[in-house]
Design a protein around this motif. Structure first.
Motif, PDB file in Angstrom:
ATOM      1  N   GLY A  24       0.873  -1.198  -0.023  1.00  0.00           N
ATOM      2  CA  GLY A  24      -0.099   0.012   0.079  1.00  0.00           C
ATOM      3  C   GLY A  24       0.816   1.307  -0.051  1.00  0.00           C
ATOM      4  N   ALA A  25       1.895   1.191   0.650  1.00  0.00           N
ATOM      5  CA  ALA A  25       2.913   2.411   0.577  1.00  0.00           C
ATOM      6  C   ALA A  25       3.363   2.702  -0.789  1.00  0.00           C
ATOM      7  CB  ALA A  25       4.174   2.015   1.476  1.00  0.00           C
ATOM      8  N   ILE A  26       3.610   1.695  -1.818  1.00  0.00           N
ATOM      9  CA  ILE A  26       3.949   1.819  -3.204  1.00  0.00           C
ATOM     10  C   ILE A  26       2.841   2.535  -3.753  1.00  0.00           C
ATOM     11  CG2 ILE A  26       4.547   0.887  -5.305  1.00  0.00           C
ATOM     12  CD1 ILE A  26       5.857  -1.373  -3.641  1.00  0.00           C
ATOM     13  N   ASN A  27       1.612   1.954  -3.573  1.00  0.00           N
ATOM     14  CA  ASN A  27       0.660   2.732  -4.326  1.00  0.00           C
ATOM     15  C   ASN A  27       0.115   4.085  -3.913  1.00  0.00           C
ATOM     16  OD1 ASN A  27      -0.147   0.388  -5.778  1.00  0.00           O
ATOM     17  ND2 ASN A  27      -1.473  -0.515  -4.052  1.00  0.00           N
ATOM     18  N   ARG A  65      14.238  -1.715  -5.761  1.00  0.00           N
ATOM     19  CA  ARG A  65      14.760  -0.477  -5.548  1.00  0.00           C
ATOM     20  C   ARG A  65      14.873   0.525  -6.594  1.00  0.00           C
ATOM     21  NH1 ARG A  65      17.322   2.238  -1.629  1.00  0.00           N
ATOM     22  NH2 ARG A  65      17.365   0.304  -0.187  1.00  0.00           N
ATOM     23  N   GLU A  66      15.509  -0.246  -7.540  1.00  0.00           N
ATOM     24  CA  GLU A  66      15.785   0.232  -8.940  1.00  0.00           C
ATOM     25  C   GLU A  66      14.508   0.463  -9.843  1.00  0.00           C
ATOM     26  OE1 GLU A  66      18.139  -0.592 -13.201  1.00  0.00           O
ATOM     27  OE2 GLU A  66      18.744  -1.782 -11.305  1.00  0.00           O
ATOM     28  N   PHE A  67      13.516  -0.496  -9.764  1.00  0.00           N
ATOM     29  CA  PHE A  67      12.257  -0.412 -10.304  1.00  0.00           C
ATOM     30  C   PHE A  67      11.206   0.847  -9.571  1.00  0.00           C
ATOM     31  CE2 PHE A  67       7.709  -1.772 -10.451  1.00  0.00           C
ATOM     32  CZ  PHE A  67       7.440  -1.821 -11.819  1.00  0.00           C
ATOM     33  N   LEU A  68      11.408   0.991  -8.382  1.00  0.00           N
ATOM     34  CA  LEU A  68      10.534   2.113  -7.867  1.00  0.00           C
ATOM     35  C   LEU A  68      11.155   3.694  -7.963  1.00  0.00           C
ATOM     36  CD1 LEU A  68       9.535   0.688  -4.232  1.00  0.00           C
ATOM     37  CD2 LEU A  68       8.254   0.720  -6.396  1.00  0.00           C
ATOM     38  N   ALA A  69      12.466   3.692  -8.119  1.00  0.00           N
ATOM     39  CA  ALA A  69      13.392   4.914  -8.206  1.00  0.00           C
ATOM     40  C   ALA A  69      12.850   5.357  -9.862  1.00  0.00           C
ATOM     41  CB  ALA A  69      14.900   4.677  -8.177  1.00  0.00           C
ATOM     42  N   GLU A  70      13.002   4.353 -10.829  1.00  0.00           N
ATOM     43  CA  GLU A  70      12.663   4.809 -12.194  1.00  0.00           C
ATOM     44  C   GLU A  70      11.159   4.908 -12.383  1.00  0.00           C
ATOM     45  OE1 GLU A  70      13.925   1.356 -14.377  1.00  0.00           O
ATOM     46  OE2 GLU A  70      16.261   2.036 -14.322  1.00  0.00           O
ATOM     47  N   THR A  71      10.232   4.540 -11.628  1.00  0.00           N
ATOM     48  CA  THR A  71       8.766   4.520 -11.869  1.00  0.00           C
ATOM     49  C   THR A  71       8.078   5.575 -11.205  1.00  0.00           C
ATOM     50  OG1 THR A  71       8.812   1.938 -12.207  1.00  0.00           O
ATOM     51  CG2 THR A  71       6.633   2.975 -11.964  1.00  0.00           C
ATOM     52  N   ILE A  72       8.447   5.894 -10.013  1.00  0.00           N
ATOM     53  CA  ILE A  72       7.695   6.794  -9.103  1.00  0.00           C
ATOM     54  C   ILE A  72       8.675   8.283  -9.401  1.00  0.00           C
ATOM     55  CG2 ILE A  72       6.776   7.452  -7.016  1.00  0.00           C
ATOM     56  CD1 ILE A  72       6.501   4.627  -6.269  1.00  0.00           C
ATOM     57  N   THR A 117       9.838  13.936   7.366  1.00  0.00           N
ATOM     58  CA  THR A 117      10.990  13.557   6.277  1.00  0.00           C
ATOM     59  C   THR A 117      10.455  13.886   4.852  1.00  0.00           C
ATOM     60  OG1 THR A 117      12.563  11.785   5.540  1.00  0.00           O
ATOM     61  CG2 THR A 117      10.249  11.233   6.037  1.00  0.00           C
ATOM     62  N   ARG A 118      11.354  13.871   3.994  1.00  0.00           N
ATOM     63  CA  ARG A 118      11.028  13.750   2.354  1.00  0.00           C
ATOM     64  C   ARG A 118      10.875  12.422   2.101  1.00  0.00           C
ATOM     65  NH1 ARG A 118      14.268  17.778  -1.273  1.00  0.00           N
ATOM     66  NH2 ARG A 118      12.650  16.999  -2.681  1.00  0.00           N
ATOM     67  N   ILE A 119       9.568  11.782   1.677  1.00  0.00           N
ATOM     68  CA  ILE A 119       9.474  10.434   1.442  1.00  0.00           C
ATOM     69  C   ILE A 119      10.172  10.037   0.144  1.00  0.00           C
ATOM     70  CG2 ILE A 119       7.893   8.603   0.746  1.00  0.00           C
ATOM     71  CD1 ILE A 119       7.864   9.456   3.659  1.00  0.00           C
ATOM     72  N   GLY A 120      11.084   8.940   0.191  1.00  0.00           N
ATOM     73  CA  GLY A 120      11.843   8.603  -1.198  1.00  0.00           C
ATOM     74  C   GLY A 120      11.747   7.165  -1.114  1.00  0.00           C
ATOM     75  N   VAL A 121      12.480   6.510  -1.960  1.00  0.00           N
ATOM     76  CA  VAL A 121      12.502   5.213  -2.328  1.00  0.00           C
ATOM     77  C   VAL A 121      12.902   4.479  -1.201  1.00  0.00           C
ATOM     78  CG1 VAL A 121      15.097   5.041  -3.151  1.00  0.00           C
ATOM     79  CG2 VAL A 121      13.245   3.447  -4.029  1.00  0.00           C
ATOM     80  N   HIS A 128      12.028   4.643   1.868  1.00  0.00           N
ATOM     81  CA  HIS A 128      10.857   4.810   2.858  1.00  0.00           C
ATOM     82  C   HIS A 128       9.768   3.660   2.409  1.00  0.00           C
ATOM     83  CE1 HIS A 128      12.717   8.630   3.359  1.00  0.00           C
ATOM     84  NE2 HIS A 128      12.601   8.206   4.742  1.00  0.00           N
ATOM     85  N   LEU A 129       9.671   3.816   0.829  1.00  0.00           N
ATOM     86  CA  LEU A 129       8.663   2.590   0.507  1.00  0.00           C
ATOM     87  C   LEU A 129       9.094   1.233   0.401  1.00  0.00           C
ATOM     88  CD1 LEU A 129       7.095   4.498  -2.698  1.00  0.00           C
ATOM     89  CD2 LEU A 129       6.855   4.769  -0.164  1.00  0.00           C
ATOM     90  N   MET A 130      10.585   1.174   0.550  1.00  0.00           N
ATOM     91  CA  MET A 130      11.129  -0.193   0.578  1.00  0.00           C
ATOM     92  C   MET A 130      10.909  -0.648   1.878  1.00  0.00           C
ATOM     93  SD  MET A 130      12.652  -1.332  -2.228  1.00  0.00           S
ATOM     94  CE  MET A 130      14.094  -2.553  -1.680  1.00  0.00           C
ATOM     95  N   ALA A 131      11.112   0.250   2.663  1.00  0.00           N
ATOM     96  CA  ALA A 131      11.141  -0.087   4.203  1.00  0.00           C
ATOM     97  C   ALA A 131       9.734  -0.965   4.705  1.00  0.00           C
ATOM     98  CB  ALA A 131      11.807   1.006   5.333  1.00  0.00           C
ATOM     99  N   SER A 132       8.769  -0.129   4.143  1.00  0.00           N
ATOM    100  CA  SER A 132       7.325  -0.094   4.562  1.00  0.00           C
ATOM    101  C   SER A 132       7.117  -1.573   4.107  1.00  0.00           C
ATOM    102  CB  SER A 132       6.761   0.903   4.331  1.00  0.00           C
ATOM    103  OG  SER A 132       5.366   0.416   4.806  1.00  0.00           O
ATOM    104  N   SER A 133       7.638  -1.896   2.924  1.00  0.00           N
ATOM    105  CA  SER A 133       7.092  -3.078   2.067  1.00  0.00           C
ATOM    106  C   SER A 133       8.385  -4.316   2.123  1.00  0.00           C
ATOM    107  CB  SER A 133       6.964  -2.935   0.750  1.00  0.00           C
ATOM    108  OG  SER A 133       8.328  -2.100   0.075  1.00  0.00           O
TER     109      SER A 133
END
Length: 384
Positions: free
Chosen positions: A58-61, A131-138, A190-194, A196-201
């Motif tokens: 849900g963090a990614i979404n 990590r690489e996928f999220l950084a490129e996608t969001i 904080t400034r939400i970044g990759v 934080h999403l990686m940690a939550s998921s």
């Protein structure tokens, strides 16, 4: 698209979207959000939502939706595209060398850890590709831009400190948004970044922990027994909560002569840790609302309108239909935990496959269409 029934002078209730965890099941949430957009019920800024809270998948979404809070239709379309194209190798390493190395470390640690007095295994899977996928996608830089422009009030991402077992809510919000206190939790701007999403998921045991500023974090669902809490503390008057598990049904006593396999135990634990809390919290909010009505002079609580959206079908049985889509080496390892039938629930978390996730997206849209009138009444009526 239908338009909101609120008059220009009537303030729209402060609305939050809360998204639970569930690995590949997160595709269902994308389908629900897409269905809400298609029905004209989800609009950014003054038209739809103010707060986003997301744990695990849900963090990614939530991160994607926050990046496109000024144009949620585009954000949801990108989220749907993400889930309909995602493949296992974009989430974790699936090559023989990587998985064999992890497997050998687990065998070594379990067999000789007492003698060696050290361990090397950290997780069952390596999520470096995610990590690489999220950084490129969001486009993470757009999150702060949308918050600064007033298109979004706050984005909250819960995670779990794996050394202290305490929870943390990473909060990206407008400067005037006050913080709050909660036992065994810290609220950190904080400034939400990759990261934080990686940690939550980071699903416990399966995915590795994520280091942020010298601390190691795991899945946000582990400690988050009250998933609606961040939204309420951020001032939400109305909450759309989207789960990824079919509501419990009344069944008779089920007796089994055979003890459950490790796969069945693991599936049950993941369900309990990651999926049940949001449903329980929705029920709890209903009881509090009842108390507010019964004792209107009591000022400790306030009424919160909550819409609970969850799947109409069981994902475990659907995952069993797509068992052959799991990478061969991962499927081989899972069969060490149980049969294909027994690993169905577990597989639904790891089945990052375009066809399986596409089916979940379509189911989310269909569930919204089925409850269209109820959702319209909830979202377009005045707050209680």
């Amino acid at each position: 698209m239908s338009q909101s029934q609120h008059s220009p002078t009537e303030a729209r209730p402060r609305t939050a979207i809360v998204l639970s965890g569930g690995g590949a099941r997160g595709a269902y949430q994308a389908g629900v959000l897409s269905g809400l957009v298609e029905e004209g019920l989800l609009r950014g800024g003054a038209g739809g939502f103010d707060i986003l809270v997301g744990s695990s998948a849900g963090a990614i979404n939530a991160g994607m939706l926050a990046a496109y809070a000024n144009e949620p239709e585009a954000g949801i379309a990108r989220t749907v595209d993400l889930w309909k194209a995602i493949e296992a190798q974009q989430v974790f390493r699936t090559d023989m060398r990587s998985l064999s190395g992890i497997g050998l470390r687990w065998v070594r640690d379990l067999s000789f850890g007492g003698l060696l007095r050290r361990t090397g295994a950290r997780s069952l899977l390596d999520t470096a590709p995610l990590r690489e996928f999220l950084a490129e996608t969001i486009p993470f830089e757009r999150i702060d831009e949308n918050i600064a422009a007033g298109h979004l009030g706050a984005l909250a991402i819960p995670a779990t400190d794996l050394y202290t077992a305490d929870g943390v809510v990473f909060l990206d919000a407008q400067p005037d948004v006050p913080l709050w206190e909660r036992g065994r939790w810290s609220i950190e701007r904080t400034r939400i970044g990759v990261d934080h999403l990686m940690a939550s998921s980071a699903i416990p045991v399966f995915f590795p922990s994520i280091e942020i500023d010298g601390r190691h974090f795991g899945d946000g669902s582990v400690r988050n027994t009250a998933p609606l809490s961040p939204a309420i503390n951020l001032g939400a008057e109305r909450i759309i909560a989207i789960g990824v598990r079919q509501p419990a049904t009344e069944t008779g006593l089920v007796r089994r002569s055979k003890p459950p396999s490790i796969a069945q135990v693991a599936g049950a634990l993941l369900d309990a840790v990651m999926l049940d809390a949001i449903g329980v919290d929705v029920e709890h909010s209903g009881r509090i609302n009842t108390s507010v009505v019964a004792s209107p002079s009591e000022k400790s609580f306030r009424w919160i309108d909550v819409l609970w959206l969850s799947p109409s079908q069981d994902f475990g049985s659907l995952a069993r239909e797509f068992a052959d889509r799991i990478p061969p080496i991962v499927r081989y390892l899972m069969r060490g935990l149980g049969t294909d039938e027994e690993t169905g629930e577990l597989a639904s978390y790891l089945l990052f496959d375009p066809e399986f996730c596409g089916r979940l997206v379509d189911l989310g849209r269909a569930d919204v269409a089925e409850r269209r009138d109820e959702i319209h009444s909830f979202l377009e009526g005045p707050a209680r």
